[in-house]
Design an enzyme around this catalytic site. Structure first.
Site, PDB file in Angstrom:
ATOM      1  CG  HIS A 311      26.766  46.768  64.149  1.00 39.05           C
ATOM      2  ND1 HIS A 311      25.876  45.728  64.578  1.00 39.05           N
ATOM      3  CD2 HIS A 311      27.812  46.496  64.864  1.00 39.05           C
ATOM      4  CE1 HIS A 311      26.216  44.654  65.381  1.00 39.05           C
ATOM      5  NE2 HIS A 311      27.362  45.189  65.630  1.00 39.05           N
ATOM      6  CG  ASP A 367      34.833  47.349  65.272  1.00 40.61           C
ATOM      7  OD1 ASP A 367      35.219  46.790  66.540  1.00 40.61           O
ATOM      8  OD2 ASP A 367      33.894  46.934  64.678  1.00 40.61           O
TER       9      ASP A 367
END
Length: 431
Positions: A311, A367
């Protein structure tokens, strides 16, 4: 010292052309520090260069706090773990927009507004029918949000709080109606009207999956899973789509136009479309019979990309991924078994036992598990990014409101020009 509402804890010095310039050193409420360079160009003629804004604080915001190193996410100071366990999506939305958890009266009033505004103008039905069946739902969503403003002309002026709340409620309510209509027209099924007696999430599921002669009755776990997904996506500081909403809003653009722009930014596969890539990769592993370890080795050899890991902000486990991981396991344990979850768990176990991933801070992000949760609910892959947009809408509204309330100047980044220097025009016959 407090200067312009901001705590100044000292100064720092930079040197340009043998000239020393002192710049204020600011501190946020969570002890984050920032060098105020707002006067740098006027004092030195120089600007800073930070491509992608990864080290640039573009705003002062009191909405969402992230500590990427520690894996912390808070909405208005409240840990997202507490909201996921105790709150509802609409309560969380009001927290983001107004800064405090709503009273029972305010929550009831806002729910009344949602029920009042859930219908969309009948004139918009022909617009849905005008799109091709394979039209992307995100294109339809962005277009229809702008179209809604044509039927609600009063949203152009929101000088008082009553008008603003009305506009915010309309948008939060109608976006689920637009999303459900877009899905049903894409599969050739009749559009179903919302049911005002149903809760926000249950109403959306009704419009998605009911039939004219049979209403869809989701179980409590499915409704709770949808609410959890929306809460965890409600805001995430100054990401691509949120920055877009603020940028557009700084021009004085209305709330609908600004959020429609946010939908377009979210559409990108590097932002809102990431969970689709995760599901496609897991499905490919399942169908091909590939061993998880083989995929990991291909990733380490840079022959393939591992989706759902790493991320731009978090350097540890994404707190949203941890919450989703636990909820997906509970939900699927009640008879919704999914082989893709088994593959995801194996992939996580193998990757987090490998120093290649740990040393690079490549932990699962939101996700990685959100797609599996949506799949368990019954949401088709084509609608995954739309679901992200529905969840993120309260954050966009809160961020737009913060721009409006701060009376900030229009956002206008600088650039470092690297093109040709002065040259003359050449007539076409001489080129």
């Amino acid at each position: 010292m407090i200067q312009n509402g901001q705590k100044v804890i000292g100064t720092t010095e930079i040197k340009l052309d043998d000239r020393a310039v002192e710049l204020p050193l600011l501190e946020g409420s969570e002890k984050e520090r920032a060098v105020d360079i707002s006067q740098l160009r006027s004092q030195t003629g120089a600007i800073t260069l930070d491509e992608g804004y990864r080290n640039t604080g573009s705003v002062r915001s009191g909405i969402t706090f992230i500590d990427g190193e520690k894996g912390i996410l808070r909405y208005r100071g409240i840990p997202v773990e507490q909201l996921a366990a105790e709150s509802t999506f609409i309560e969380t939305a009001l927290l983001l927009i107004y800064g405090e958890l709503p009273t029972a009266d305010h929550l009831g009033h806002f729910r009344h507004l949602l029920a009042s505004h859930e219908m969309i103008h009948e004139g918009m039905r022909s617009s849905f029918l005008g799109y091709p069946p394979n039209g992307h739902p995100m294109a339809i969503l962005s277009s229809m949000i702008n179209t809604l403003s044509c039927y609600n002309a009063d949203i152009m002026g929101m000088e008082d709080e009553g008008n603003f709340e009305n506009a915010a409620a309309r948008l939060i309510s109608k976006i689920r109606t637009v999303a459900a209509y877009a899905y049903r027209t894409s599969i050739g099924q009749p559009i179903l009207y919302p049911e005002p007696k149903l809760t926000y999430c249950r109403n959306f599921l009704h419009m998605m999956f009911s039939h004219p002669n049979r209403q869809f009755e989701p179980d409590r776990d499915v409704v709770r899973a949808l609410s959890l997904f929306l809460i965890l996506h409600a805001d995430h500081e100054q990401n691509c789509s949120t920055s877009t909403v603020r940028m557009v809003g700084s021009s004085g653009a209305n709330l609908y136009a600004s959020c429609a722009a946010g939908v377009c930014a979210l559409w990108g596969p590097l932002h809102g479309g990431a969970n689709v890539a995760v599901m496609e990769q897991l499905q490919r592993i399942h169908e091909s019979g590939m061993q998880v370890g083989d995929l990991v080795e291909r990733v380490k050899q840079k022959k393939e990309k591992l989706f759902g890991f790493g991320h731009g902000v978090y350097k540890s486990y994404d707190p949203r991924a941890h919450i989703l991981r636990e909820h997906v396991a509970k939900m699927l344990a009640k008879g919704h078994h999914d082989p893709l979850l088994d593959i995801a768990r194996q992939l996580e176990e193998v990757a987090l036992a490998d120093d290649y991933f740990v040393s690079r801070n490549l932990y699962p992000n939101v996700d990685f598990y959100s797609g599996i949760l949506l799949r368990a609910i019954g949401i088709p892959v084509s609608m995954y990014t739309v679901m992200f947009a529905i969840g993120r809408l309260p954050g966009w509204i809160a961020q737009w409101k913060e721009v409006r309330d701060s009376n900030s100047r229009i956002y206008r980044p600088r650039q470092l020009y690297v093109g040709p220097t002065t040259r003359d025009y050449v007539k076409i016959e001489s080129r």
